[in-house]
Design a protein around this motif. Sequence first.
Motif, PDB file in Angstrom:
ATOM      1  N   LEU A   1      13.240  -8.127   5.757  1.00 28.24           N
ATOM      2  CA  LEU A   1      13.035  -6.766   5.279  1.00 28.24           C
ATOM      3  C   LEU A   1      12.128  -6.748   4.050  1.00 28.24           C
ATOM      4  O   LEU A   1      11.274  -5.865   3.899  1.00 28.24           O
ATOM      5  N   ALA A   2      12.325  -7.711   3.167  1.00 20.87           N
ATOM      6  CA  ALA A   2      11.511  -7.788   1.953  1.00 20.87           C
ATOM      7  C   ALA A   2      10.039  -8.004   2.299  1.00 20.87           C
ATOM      8  O   ALA A   2       9.141  -7.376   1.705  1.00 20.87           O
ATOM      9  N   GLU A   3       9.774  -8.876   3.269  1.00 20.83           N
ATOM     10  CA  GLU A   3       8.386  -9.126   3.685  1.00 20.83           C
ATOM     11  C   GLU A   3       7.794  -7.889   4.353  1.00 20.83           C
ATOM     12  O   GLU A   3       6.601  -7.595   4.192  1.00 20.83           O
ATOM     13  N   GLU A   4       8.614  -7.155   5.097  1.00 17.87           N
ATOM     14  CA  GLU A   4       8.122  -5.938   5.734  1.00 17.87           C
ATOM     15  C   GLU A   4       7.686  -4.917   4.686  1.00 17.87           C
ATOM     16  O   GLU A   4       6.642  -4.272   4.828  1.00 17.87           O
ATOM     17  N   ILE A   5       8.482  -4.760   3.629  1.00 17.21           N
ATOM     18  CA  ILE A   5       8.126  -3.818   2.566  1.00 17.21           C
ATOM     19  C   ILE A   5       6.846  -4.279   1.862  1.00 17.21           C
ATOM     20  O   ILE A   5       5.941  -3.479   1.591  1.00 17.21           O
ATOM     21  N   ALA A   6       6.744  -5.567   1.584  1.00 15.94           N
ATOM     22  CA  ALA A   6       5.534  -6.095   0.943  1.00 15.94           C
ATOM     23  C   ALA A   6       4.316  -5.880   1.833  1.00 15.94           C
ATOM     24  O   ALA A   6       3.235  -5.501   1.352  1.00 15.94           O
ATOM     25  N   LEU A   7       4.485  -6.087   3.124  1.00 19.93           N
ATOM     26  CA  LEU A   7       3.376  -5.920   4.068  1.00 19.93           C
ATOM     27  C   LEU A   7       2.909  -4.467   4.105  1.00 19.93           C
ATOM     28  O   LEU A   7       1.702  -4.190   4.124  1.00 19.93           O
ATOM     29  N   LEU A   8       3.845  -3.540   4.096  1.00 19.65           N
ATOM     30  CA  LEU A   8       3.482  -2.120   4.090  1.00 19.65           C
ATOM     31  C   LEU A   8       2.717  -1.733   2.823  1.00 19.65           C
ATOM     32  O   LEU A   8       1.887  -0.823   2.842  1.00 19.65           O
ATOM     33  N   SER A   9       3.008  -2.428   1.728  1.00 20.44           N
ATOM     34  CA  SER A   9       2.388  -2.055   0.450  1.00 20.44           C
ATOM     35  C   SER A   9       0.955  -2.553   0.316  1.00 20.44           C
ATOM     36  O   SER A   9       0.189  -2.034  -0.503  1.00 20.44           O
ATOM     37  N   LEU A  10       0.568  -3.551   1.112  1.00 17.42           N
ATOM     38  CA  LEU A  10      -0.754  -4.164   0.955  1.00 17.42           C
ATOM     39  C   LEU A  10      -1.835  -3.370   1.675  1.00 17.42           C
ATOM     40  O   LEU A  10      -1.683  -3.003   2.839  1.00 17.42           O
ATOM     41  N   ASP A  11      -2.942  -3.126   0.979  1.00 16.34           N
ATOM     42  CA  ASP A  11      -4.115  -2.580   1.635  1.00 16.34           C
ATOM     43  C   ASP A  11      -4.664  -3.647   2.578  1.00 16.34           C
ATOM     44  O   ASP A  11      -4.877  -4.793   2.173  1.00 16.34           O
ATOM     45  N   ASP A  12      -4.875  -3.284   3.839  1.00 15.26           N
ATOM     46  CA  ASP A  12      -5.228  -4.274   4.856  1.00 15.26           C
ATOM     47  C   ASP A  12      -6.510  -5.035   4.536  1.00 15.26           C
ATOM     48  O   ASP A  12      -6.618  -6.238   4.822  1.00 15.26           O
ATOM     49  N   GLU A  13      -7.488  -4.367   3.960  1.00 13.84           N
ATOM     50  CA  GLU A  13      -8.779  -4.999   3.723  1.00 13.84           C
ATOM     51  C   GLU A  13      -8.871  -5.645   2.345  1.00 13.84           C
ATOM     52  O   GLU A  13      -9.259  -6.803   2.226  1.00 13.84           O
ATOM     53  N   SER A  14      -8.508  -4.899   1.309  1.00 19.91           N
ATOM     54  CA  SER A  14      -8.650  -5.449  -0.046  1.00 19.91           C
ATOM     55  C   SER A  14      -7.528  -6.407  -0.408  1.00 19.91           C
ATOM     56  O   SER A  14      -7.698  -7.291  -1.240  1.00 19.91           O
ATOM     57  N   GLY A  15      -6.363  -6.209   0.215  1.00 24.58           N
ATOM     58  CA  GLY A  15      -5.218  -7.056  -0.114  1.00 24.58           C
ATOM     59  C   GLY A  15      -4.540  -6.682  -1.412  1.00 24.58           C
ATOM     60  O   GLY A  15      -3.664  -7.398  -1.891  1.00 24.58           O
ATOM     61  N   VAL A  16      -4.901  -5.529  -1.994  1.00 25.35           N
ATOM     62  CA  VAL A  16      -4.288  -5.060  -3.232  1.00 25.35           C
ATOM     63  C   VAL A  16      -2.972  -4.353  -2.901  1.00 25.35           C
ATOM     64  O   VAL A  16      -2.887  -3.576  -1.947  1.00 25.35           O
ATOM     65  N   ALA A  17      -1.947  -4.626  -3.691  1.00 27.28           N
ATOM     66  CA  ALA A  17      -0.645  -3.997  -3.484  1.00 27.28           C
ATOM     67  C   ALA A  17      -0.652  -2.585  -4.051  1.00 27.28           C
ATOM     68  O   ALA A  17      -1.016  -2.378  -5.207  1.00 27.28           O
ATOM     69  N   ARG A  18      -0.243  -1.634  -3.246  1.00 28.84           N
ATOM     70  CA  ARG A  18      -0.121  -0.245  -3.678  1.00 28.84           C
ATOM     71  C   ARG A  18       1.326   0.025  -4.090  1.00 28.84           C
ATOM     72  O   ARG A  18       2.245  -0.544  -3.533  1.00 28.84           O
ATOM     73  N   GLN A  19       1.500   0.916  -5.056  1.00 25.71           N
ATOM     74  CA  GLN A  19       2.826   1.259  -5.585  1.00 25.71           C
ATOM     75  C   GLN A  19       3.614  -0.022  -5.894  1.00 25.71           C
ATOM     76  O   GLN A  19       4.782  -0.158  -5.544  1.00 25.71           O
ATOM     77  N   ARG A  20       2.962  -0.932  -6.580  1.00 27.57           N
ATOM     78  CA  ARG A  20       3.523  -2.267  -6.808  1.00 27.57           C
ATOM     79  C   ARG A  20       4.883  -2.226  -7.512  1.00 27.57           C
ATOM     80  O   ARG A  20       5.795  -2.968  -7.154  1.00 27.57           O
TER      81      ARG A  20
END
Length: 220
Positions: free
Chosen positions: A5-24
């Motif tokens: 579940l933790a990895e799923e949340i982290a994956l949702l937060s990442l911009d697919d192209e830039s790899g920057v975490a949103r709402q970190r």
Amino acid sequence: MGITLAEEIALLSLDDESGVARQRQAAGWAVAGAILLELVMAERVSVSGTYLELRDATPTGEPLLDGRIPLIEAWLRGRDKRKVTDWLTKDHPKAFGAALESLGERGLVVAHVHKVLGVFPHRRYPEADGAVERALRERLRDVVLQDTDPDERTAGLIALIHSAKLHRLAFPDRRHDSVAPRMEEIAAGQWAAESVRAAIRDVEAAMVAVTAVTVLTATS
């Protein structure tokens, strides 16, 4: 089990192209809460009211979760229990990074590191394999938008996303008020054993408490 579940949340937060975490910041709290919830589901820890107890230090076989078990054991320092909010506050700064590293080890993201001003490391995690995230988002759409009955893990994930106010990460093309009521319904629903639902409720309450303190501190 697939990714945690933790990895799923982290994956949702990442911009697919830039790899920057949103709402970190908010995602970090949700990741810490997700690790704790999965340890509850695995019957390694228990959460009751405002307290956390270690029930079983046996490894689960999932490295991200197993890495937290000895940390919790050491943190308790011989005590039977301590406050959930204290553990989330302690784990929050490191939990998100641990989830990203785990995604990298699975080959789902690639770590890119460069130094800002030649000194400060800045990490990005662009997506390497989008199939897992696509399946994840489809699962969330089925449950939230199509009213499909959730399994225990999906319902727990939705409850965490809802409590951390990460609706935009899960449904970037939807208004908050078009998904929040259904997510609230799932979080409060009869989708799991009472012990797990109680743990979800108590972890959510702890997350609300620690995030409220963070916001007050940042604005004071």
